[in-house]
Enzyme design. Structure first.
Site, PDB file in Angstrom:
ATOM      1  N   LYS A  13      38.934  54.314  45.774  1.00 52.71           N
ATOM      2  CA  LYS A  13      38.487  55.163  46.883  1.00 52.71           C
ATOM      3  C   LYS A  13      38.717  54.489  48.233  1.00 52.71           C
ATOM      4  CE  LYS A  13      34.216  55.590  45.531  1.00 52.71           C
ATOM      5  NZ  LYS A  13      34.259  54.658  44.397  1.00 52.71           N
ATOM      6  N   ARG A  88      25.091  61.107  46.370  1.00 52.74           N
ATOM      7  CA  ARG A  88      24.935  60.503  45.046  1.00 52.74           C
ATOM      8  C   ARG A  88      24.132  61.389  44.087  1.00 52.74           C
ATOM      9  NH1 ARG A  88      26.235  55.034  44.766  1.00 52.74           N
ATOM     10  NH2 ARG A  88      26.484  54.028  46.779  1.00 52.74           N
ATOM     11  N   ARG A 127      41.221  40.811  37.711  1.00 52.31           N
ATOM     12  CA  ARG A 127      40.950  40.354  39.077  1.00 52.31           C
ATOM     13  C   ARG A 127      40.151  39.046  39.035  1.00 52.31           C
ATOM     14  NH1 ARG A 127      38.063  44.514  42.980  1.00 52.31           N
ATOM     15  NH2 ARG A 127      36.186  43.947  41.831  1.00 52.31           N
ATOM     16  N   ARG A 139      33.401  37.086  42.131  1.00 51.52           N
ATOM     17  CA  ARG A 139      32.227  37.837  42.580  1.00 51.52           C
ATOM     18  C   ARG A 139      31.261  38.000  41.413  1.00 51.52           C
ATOM     19  NH1 ARG A 139      34.812  43.165  45.201  1.00 51.52           N
ATOM     20  NH2 ARG A 139      32.995  43.951  44.118  1.00 51.52           N
ATOM     21  N   ARG A 150      27.502  49.296  35.932  1.00 49.76           N
ATOM     22  CA  ARG A 150      27.719  50.066  37.162  1.00 49.76           C
ATOM     23  C   ARG A 150      28.427  51.390  36.856  1.00 49.76           C
ATOM     24  NH1 ARG A 150      30.909  46.554  41.107  1.00 49.76           N
ATOM     25  NH2 ARG A 150      30.603  48.280  42.543  1.00 49.76           N
TER      26      ARG A 150
END
Length: 196
Positions: A13, A88, A127, A139, A150
């Site tokens: 996005k 949301r 990643r 991260r 998530r």
């Protein structure tokens, strides 16, 4: 051009929103940034949000939508805006529709980047591996467990929002698994297509 972007974390996005911002000269609106700015500016809605936040509470949908509505009336949003990560909930989507209608505006498109959750988890793992190989710090949310959680939360909360927009023929599904340029072309085609 007023656009809502839906899609799970890692769907692309941000990449696509940046391209649309540059191409159409419209801002990407972050509810978190807007909330902080409204509090800092001391707007009436911002003051309400500040009082709730200082008590450790969650800012209610009505206040969040009020802040969004204030923001999309600013000069840089006159030609439109991109909402990413908002609404949301169906309640927020309904309140957004009412706030827009009250100002004589409407959404031009609701774009949902559809992706395969397993591929997203694989992307995040790659990643993280690339970051480690380069000697960087991974991260904390770039673990398969966190990403899976998530994604589950996203689908639980956002599936009803997708259905809400689909019910009024405003949802346009985009294959987020395609290469970046192909996704961009699909978005341009969806935006150029007449609304139902």
């Amino acid at each position: 051009m007023r656009i809502v972007f839906l899609g799970p974390p890692g769907a692309g996005k941000g990449t696509q929103a940046a391209r649309l911002m540059e191409r159409h000269g419209i801002p990407q609106l972050s509810t978190g940034d807007m909330l902080r700015a409204a509090v800092k500016a001391g707007t009436p809605v911002g003051l309400k949000a500040k009082a709730i936040m200082e008590q450790g509470g969650l800012v209610p949908d009505a206040i969040v939508v009020g802040i969004v509505a204030e923001r999309f009336m600013e000069p840089d949003a006159a030609k439109g805006f991109i909402l990413d990560g908002f609404p949301r909930t169906v309640g927020q989507a309904e309140a957004l529709d009412l706030a827009l209608e009250h100002r004589g505006l409407k959404l031009d498109a609701v774009l949902e980047l559809e992706v395969d959750p397993k591929v997203l988890v694989d992307r995040i793992e790659r990643r993280a591996a690339d970051t480690r190989a380069a000697g960087g710090t991974v991260r904390p949310d770039d673990t398969p467990e966190v990403v899976s959680k998530r994604l589950a939360t996203y689908h639980e909360q956002t599936a009803p929002v997708s259905s809400y927009y689909a019910g009024s023929n405003r949802l346009k599904a985009i294959d987020g698994m395609a290469p970046i340029e192909a996704v961009a072309e699909s978005i341009d085609a969806a935006l150029a297509a007449p609304a139902h």
